[in-house]
Design a protein around this motif. Structure first.
Motif, PDB file in Angstrom:
ATOM      1  N   TYR A 167      33.101  45.526  57.468  1.00  0.00           N
ATOM      2  CA  TYR A 167      32.554  46.187  56.280  1.00  0.00           C
ATOM      3  C   TYR A 167      31.026  46.208  56.328  1.00  0.00           C
ATOM      4  O   TYR A 167      30.396  47.212  56.003  1.00  0.00           O
ATOM      5  CB  TYR A 167      33.029  45.480  55.009  1.00  0.00           C
ATOM      6  CG  TYR A 167      32.508  46.108  53.746  1.00  0.00           C
ATOM      7  CD1 TYR A 167      33.044  47.305  53.277  1.00  0.00           C
ATOM      8  CD2 TYR A 167      31.471  45.531  53.024  1.00  0.00           C
ATOM      9  CE1 TYR A 167      32.560  47.900  52.131  1.00  0.00           C
ATOM     10  CE2 TYR A 167      30.988  46.112  51.882  1.00  0.00           C
ATOM     11  CZ  TYR A 167      31.529  47.303  51.431  1.00  0.00           C
ATOM     12  OH  TYR A 167      31.030  47.898  50.298  1.00  0.00           O
ATOM     13  N   SER A 183      50.701  49.508  53.751  1.00  0.00           N
ATOM     14  CA  SER A 183      49.460  48.815  54.086  1.00  0.00           C
ATOM     15  C   SER A 183      49.464  47.403  53.527  1.00  0.00           C
ATOM     16  O   SER A 183      50.208  47.066  52.633  1.00  0.00           O
ATOM     17  CB  SER A 183      48.264  49.596  53.535  1.00  0.00           C
ATOM     18  OG  SER A 183      48.300  49.585  52.124  1.00  0.00           O
ATOM     19  N   GLN A 226      45.808  42.538  52.153  1.00  0.00           N
ATOM     20  CA  GLN A 226      44.622  41.843  52.626  1.00  0.00           C
ATOM     21  C   GLN A 226      43.498  42.835  52.863  1.00  0.00           C
ATOM     22  O   GLN A 226      43.208  43.223  53.986  1.00  0.00           O
ATOM     23  CB  GLN A 226      44.902  41.039  53.894  1.00  0.00           C
ATOM     24  CG  GLN A 226      45.494  39.699  53.630  1.00  0.00           C
ATOM     25  CD  GLN A 226      46.994  39.708  53.759  1.00  0.00           C
ATOM     26  OE1 GLN A 226      47.597  40.726  54.033  1.00  0.00           O
ATOM     27  NE2 GLN A 226      47.604  38.582  53.545  1.00  0.00           N
ATOM     28  N   THR A 227      42.858  43.208  51.778  1.00  0.00           N
ATOM     29  CA  THR A 227      41.678  44.051  51.818  1.00  0.00           C
ATOM     30  C   THR A 227      40.606  43.382  50.972  1.00  0.00           C
ATOM     31  O   THR A 227      40.902  42.503  50.167  1.00  0.00           O
ATOM     32  CB  THR A 227      41.963  45.462  51.257  1.00  0.00           C
ATOM     33  OG1 THR A 227      42.396  45.328  49.902  1.00  0.00           O
ATOM     34  CG2 THR A 227      43.016  46.186  52.073  1.00  0.00           C
ATOM     35  N   LEU A 286      37.184  41.317  58.395  1.00  0.00           N
ATOM     36  CA  LEU A 286      36.989  42.395  57.421  1.00  0.00           C
ATOM     37  C   LEU A 286      35.549  42.430  56.915  1.00  0.00           C
ATOM     38  O   LEU A 286      34.976  43.515  56.742  1.00  0.00           O
ATOM     39  CB  LEU A 286      37.957  42.230  56.249  1.00  0.00           C
ATOM     40  CG  LEU A 286      39.432  42.506  56.568  1.00  0.00           C
ATOM     41  CD1 LEU A 286      40.318  42.098  55.394  1.00  0.00           C
ATOM     42  CD2 LEU A 286      39.636  43.971  56.918  1.00  0.00           C
ATOM     43  N   GLU A 306      50.791  43.834  45.410  1.00  0.00           N
ATOM     44  CA  GLU A 306      49.380  44.166  45.512  1.00  0.00           C
ATOM     45  C   GLU A 306      48.596  43.589  44.352  1.00  0.00           C
ATOM     46  O   GLU A 306      47.500  43.088  44.516  1.00  0.00           O
ATOM     47  CB  GLU A 306      49.212  45.682  45.564  1.00  0.00           C
ATOM     48  CG  GLU A 306      47.815  46.134  45.872  1.00  0.00           C
ATOM     49  CD  GLU A 306      47.779  47.615  46.127  1.00  0.00           C
ATOM     50  OE1 GLU A 306      47.193  48.320  45.282  1.00  0.00           O
ATOM     51  OE2 GLU A 306      48.338  48.064  47.135  1.00  0.00           O
TER      52      GLU A 306
END
Length: 195
Positions: free
Chosen positions: A39, A154, A157-158, A35, A139
């Motif tokens: 990014y 979704s 894990q962001t 990620l 979340e």
């Protein structure tokens, strides 16, 4: 290679990672590395002796994608099976006095950080710790007035907003912005003037 190790995470949580958590922490470290690289638009881990194929569009400059520019060292350049030696790398492109033509150019190169910068290691560990603290399907949680937000389809894990802010210096820099001005009389945006 991940940006941090299971031992780095253990040092930050102040206890050893349990044997049954090791696989999960390892997977999270790989996830956060991917990620972060996506990014930032660049590879962070050192890749050595890899091949990169570039497709010139004519001209004397052959741009190298930003993903490969971090500490890029070029060991060799081939075009049409022939070694090219009359080039220089200016930090963003391979430049030569003659035209590159239109046939593919293959670089043998190394790029990425030799050792992970401390800020990237800290970001990876903090994201993994944050992910470990969330229950599957949750979340976010809040203690005061007990609030729980469940994630939809979704994944939770962001990258967090704080992580994105920390990654700003490592992020791909675009062309920037330009100021457009219209010719003609300037407008007074203060409103009507009373005399």
């Amino acid at each position: 290679m991940p940006l941090a190790t299971v031992d780095d995470v253990a040092a930050r949580i102040g206890r050893p990672v349990a044997a049954d958590e090791t696989a999960r922490v390892s997977a999270f470290l790989l996830d956060v590395t991917g990620l972060v690289e996506d990014y930032c638009g660049r590879d962070m881990d050192r890749r050595a002796g890899q091949s990169i194929t570039l497709y010139p569009e004519g001209g004397s400059a052959l741009p190298v994608p930003l993903r490969y520019q971090t500490f890029l060292t070029v060991a060799g350049v081939l075009q049409d099976g022939q070694a090219v030696t009359d080039y220089r790398f200016n930090g963003r492109a391979l430049v030569r006095d003659s035209d590159w033509g239109e046939s593919a150019v293959t670089l043998t190169a190394s790029w990425g950080y030799e050792s992970v910068p401390a800020a990237l290691r800290a970001v990876a560990c903090s994201e993994v710790i944050r992910w470990l603290a969330l229950s599957p399907g949750v979340e976010s949680e809040r203690v005061g007035e007990v609030e729980v937000t469940f994630s939809g389809a979704s994944s939770a894990q962001t990258l967090s907003t704080a992580t994105r802010t920390t990654l700003r210096p490592y992020r791909r820099q675009g062309a920037g912005s330009i100021t457009l001005r219209r010719e003609g009389p300037a407008l007074d945006l203060r409103g009507p003037v009373v005399l």
